[in-house]
Design a protein around this motif. Structure first.
Motif, mmCIF file in Angstrom:
data_model
loop_
_atom_site.group_PDB
_atom_site.id
_atom_site.type_symbol
_atom_site.label_atom_id
_atom_site.label_comp_id
_atom_site.label_asym_id
_atom_site.label_seq_id
_atom_site.Cartn_x
_atom_site.Cartn_y
_atom_site.Cartn_z
ATOM 1 N N GLN A 280 28.648 7.287 36.851
ATOM 2 C CA GLN A 280 27.647 6.285 37.222
ATOM 3 C C GLN A 280 28.334 4.999 37.712
ATOM 4 O OE1 GLN A 280 25.234 5.016 33.934
ATOM 5 N NE2 GLN A 280 23.858 3.777 35.182
ATOM 6 N N SER A 281 29.491 4.675 37.136
ATOM 7 C CA SER A 281 30.244 3.470 37.518
ATOM 8 C C SER A 281 31.535 3.860 38.233
ATOM 9 C CB SER A 281 30.562 2.643 36.262
ATOM 10 O OG SER A 281 29.383 2.250 35.595
ATOM 11 N N ARG A 282 31.443 4.840 39.137
ATOM 12 C CA ARG A 282 32.644 5.430 39.717
ATOM 13 C C ARG A 282 33.403 4.496 40.652
ATOM 14 N NH1 ARG A 282 28.202 8.255 41.073
ATOM 15 N NH2 ARG A 282 27.426 8.313 43.218
ATOM 16 N N ALA A 283 32.851 3.349 40.983
ATOM 17 C CA ALA A 283 33.598 2.388 41.795
ATOM 18 C C ALA A 283 34.861 1.916 41.077
ATOM 19 C CB ALA A 283 32.724 1.189 42.133
ATOM 20 N N TRP A 284 34.894 2.064 39.735
ATOM 21 C CA TRP A 284 36.050 1.619 38.948
ATOM 22 C C TRP A 284 37.051 2.741 38.704
ATOM 23 C CZ3 TRP A 284 36.851 -3.391 38.034
ATOM 24 C CH2 TRP A 284 35.752 -4.263 38.098
ATOM 25 N N LEU A 285 36.759 3.965 39.100
ATOM 26 C CA LEU A 285 37.587 5.100 38.693
ATOM 27 C C LEU A 285 39.024 5.022 39.214
ATOM 28 C CD1 LEU A 285 35.210 8.216 38.855
ATOM 29 C CD2 LEU A 285 36.118 7.030 36.845
ATOM 30 N N ASP A 286 39.223 4.417 40.374
ATOM 31 C CA ASP A 286 40.592 4.338 40.894
ATOM 32 C C ASP A 286 41.390 3.212 40.235
ATOM 33 O OD1 ASP A 286 39.188 2.251 41.997
ATOM 34 O OD2 ASP A 286 39.955 2.516 44.044
ATOM 35 N N GLN A 287 40.757 2.501 39.291
ATOM 36 C CA GLN A 287 41.442 1.407 38.601
ATOM 37 C C GLN A 287 41.657 1.694 37.113
ATOM 38 O OE1 GLN A 287 40.014 -2.615 39.734
ATOM 39 N NE2 GLN A 287 38.582 -1.558 41.123
ATOM 40 N N VAL A 288 41.310 2.907 36.672
ATOM 41 C CA VAL A 288 41.488 3.286 35.273
ATOM 42 C C VAL A 288 42.016 4.707 35.200
ATOM 43 C CG1 VAL A 288 39.658 1.746 34.425
ATOM 44 C CG2 VAL A 288 39.103 4.116 35.052
ATOM 45 N N GLN A 289 42.461 5.109 34.014
ATOM 46 C CA GLN A 289 42.887 6.486 33.771
ATOM 47 C C GLN A 289 42.017 7.070 32.669
ATOM 48 O OE1 GLN A 289 47.180 7.467 34.171
ATOM 49 N NE2 GLN A 289 47.496 5.281 33.795
ATOM 50 N N VAL A 290 41.587 8.305 32.864
ATOM 51 C CA VAL A 290 40.618 8.943 31.974
ATOM 52 C C VAL A 290 41.237 10.179 31.336
ATOM 53 C CG1 VAL A 290 38.315 9.982 31.793
ATOM 54 C CG2 VAL A 290 38.739 8.133 33.450
ATOM 55 N N LEU A 291 41.105 10.301 30.022
ATOM 56 C CA LEU A 291 41.620 11.455 29.296
ATOM 57 C C LEU A 291 40.571 11.967 28.328
ATOM 58 C CD1 LEU A 291 45.253 10.286 28.402
ATOM 59 C CD2 LEU A 291 44.584 11.914 30.166
ATOM 60 N N THR A 292 40.436 13.291 28.264
ATOM 61 C CA THR A 292 39.515 13.902 27.301
ATOM 62 C C THR A 292 40.083 13.764 25.898
ATOM 63 O OG1 THR A 292 38.932 15.518 28.998
ATOM 64 C CG2 THR A 292 38.216 15.992 26.752
ATOM 65 N N VAL B 131 39.519 5.847 27.980
ATOM 66 C CA VAL B 131 39.753 5.187 29.260
ATOM 67 C C VAL B 131 40.810 4.101 29.052
ATOM 68 C CG1 VAL B 131 38.693 4.085 31.255
ATOM 69 C CG2 VAL B 131 37.304 5.556 29.771
ATOM 70 N N PHE B 132 41.877 4.164 29.830
ATOM 71 C CA PHE B 132 42.975 3.210 29.734
ATOM 72 C C PHE B 132 43.220 2.577 31.089
ATOM 73 C CE2 PHE B 132 43.756 6.142 26.262
ATOM 74 C CZ PHE B 132 44.096 5.292 25.212
ATOM 75 N N ALA B 133 43.919 1.452 31.064
ATOM 76 C CA ALA B 133 44.324 0.802 32.312
ATOM 77 C C ALA B 133 45.367 1.664 33.008
ATOM 78 C CB ALA B 133 44.889 -0.581 32.011
ATOM 79 N N PRO B 134 45.496 1.551 34.330
ATOM 80 C CA PRO B 134 46.490 2.360 35.050
ATOM 81 C C PRO B 134 47.899 1.957 34.643
ATOM 82 C CG PRO B 134 45.533 0.709 36.500
ATOM 83 C CD PRO B 134 44.744 0.673 35.226
ATOM 84 N N GLY B 135 48.800 2.884 34.699
ATOM 85 C CA GLY B 135 50.192 2.650 34.329
ATOM 86 C C GLY B 135 50.965 3.920 34.528
ATOM 87 N N ARG B 136 51.886 4.170 33.620
ATOM 88 C CA ARG B 136 52.668 5.394 33.736
ATOM 89 C C ARG B 136 51.744 6.603 33.518
ATOM 90 N NH1 ARG B 136 53.619 7.503 28.756
ATOM 91 N NH2 ARG B 136 53.317 6.146 26.941
ATOM 92 N N PRO B 137 52.127 7.767 34.050
ATOM 93 C CA PRO B 137 51.286 8.949 33.848
ATOM 94 C C PRO B 137 51.058 9.213 32.365
ATOM 95 C CG PRO B 137 52.991 9.367 35.483
ATOM 96 C CD PRO B 137 53.301 8.027 34.876
ATOM 97 N N LEU B 138 49.830 9.535 32.031
ATOM 98 C CA LEU B 138 49.461 9.729 30.641
ATOM 99 C C LEU B 138 49.486 11.205 30.285
ATOM 100 C CD1 LEU B 138 46.439 7.275 30.293
ATOM 101 C CD2 LEU B 138 48.802 6.876 29.645
ATOM 102 N N ASP B 139 50.154 11.513 29.173
ATOM 103 C CA ASP B 139 50.120 12.877 28.666
ATOM 104 C C ASP B 139 48.760 13.145 28.044
ATOM 105 O OD1 ASP B 139 52.778 13.262 29.387
ATOM 106 O OD2 ASP B 139 53.490 12.375 27.500
#
Length: 350
Positions: free
Chosen positions: A269-281, A188-196
């Motif tokens: 469970q904490s999806r209120a934060w999802l639009d403020q972070v970037q998630v990568l597998t 999980v990273f802060a929002p920014g440029r698109p993540l590869d």
């Protein structure tokens, strides 16, 4: 009082041997009693039958299995090697037979029983509502308890819970388990440029850079599991920030103060934060999944356990998985793997 000998003995000879014939439980019980008593005379007294009936029963068994079970040249007679093997198998078979009535009555009671189900918080808050809705369709009373895995395991053994969904298995042999599903670790990273996509460990190291890793505390099971995963990857991260829950962890990531390792269910469970972070597998690895197990004591609640497994899989495929992939499009297709009912069956990717 002399009890009547089994019908197979009254005919005056051994029964006709048939392929795949079922074992005679009364005869096996007689043999076990002889071995436990030390003699046929003592066994006859304990069972309330004549000594000749005991002797005949043993001969019937020996004829049926084609082996000698007792060494009659010693006094008292002792079990042969074949007899010792039969004794071991017969004890287990008789123990199961004696529990049939209790297990049947218990299964009937469970149809209208109160179910006390404990779940780890991330399961209770995500899968829990749809599971409870499905279970409520029957005429049973439900209590859903949430908590941490160590506490739920202890409550299960203390009989304060009937079943529990946990993310780590207890070592107590009285607890049986079914693997419900597995979820991969995600970065999980802060929002920014698109993540590869992160396809290799070096990608993760480059992406993290000098950012500190925001952790779960190691007093939680998920915190301990993340630390094991990091050691497996060979990543040494300094300790700076650690939290018990996902909400404060994500707030730190959203503020740009670091990055984190979590799981899809924790993030949902904490999806209120999802639009403020970037998630990568993260890349697949031997310790790259967190497993969810359904636990119950011994063979208790097996029917209900089977039902919960099926309902959990149905609700996840129908509701949770589509919602997760819509909210976190960068998740890989196997970020959550739903298991079949058999623990050793191959996984089915979501």
């Amino acid at each position: 009082m002399i009890r009547k000998a089994p019908a197979s003995l009254q005919a005056g000879g051994p029964p006709v041997r048939r392929a795949h014939s079922l074992p005679d439980l009364h005869a096996l019980d007689t043999f076990v009693t002889v071995c436990a008593s030390g003699s046929m005379a003592a066994a006859a007294q304990r069972l309330g039958v004549s000594q000749s009936a005991i002797s005949q029963t043993i001969k019937v068994l020996e004829s049926a299995y084609g082996v000698q079970l007792l060494d009659r040249e010693v006094r008292p007679a002792r079990a042969t090697r074949a007899g010792e093997l039969l004794l071991e198998m017969a004890n287990g078979l008789l123990a199961d037979a004696r529990t049939i009535a209790d297990r049947l009555r218990q299964s009937v009671r469970q149809d209208h029983a109160q179910i006390r189900l404990g779940c780890v918080d991330s399961f209770a808050a995500t899968v829990g509502p749809s599971l409870i809705r499905a279970l409520s369709a029957s005429a049973r009373q439900l209590q859903l308890w949430s908590g941490l895995t160590p506490g739920l395991n202890a409550q299960l053994l203390a009989r304060d819970l009937d079943l529990a969904v946990c993310t780590e298995l207890p070592t107590d042999a009285r607890v049986s388990h079914r693997l419900l599903f597995s979820e991969s670790w995600v970065a999980v990273f802060a929002p920014g440029r698109p993540l590869d996509p992160i396809t290799h460990l070096r990608d993760l190291k480059e992406r993290a850079g000098a950012l500190p890793l925001i952790r779960y505390t190691t007093r939680s099971v998920i915190g301990q599991q993340v630390e094991r995963f990091l050691r497996h990857l060979g990543l040494e991260m300094p300790q700076r920030f650690a939290f018990d829950a996902t909400d404060p962890l994500l707030s730190m990531v959203a503020a740009g103060l670091g990055w984190a390792i979590s799981t899809p269910l924790c993030l949902w469970q904490s999806r209120a934060w999802l639009d403020q972070v970037q998630v990568l597998t993260l890349p697949a690895a031997r310790l790259g999944y967190r497993d969810f197990h359904l636990l119950c004591r011994d063979a208790e609640w097996t029917r209900t356990a089977d039902e919960i497994v099926n309902l959990t899989h149905q609700s996840m495929r129908r509701e949770l998985l589509p919602a997760l992939h819509k909210a976190m499009p960068h998740l890989s297709s196997d970020s959550i793997v739903v298991r079949s009912q058999a623990n050793d069956a191959p996984p089915v990717s979501s």
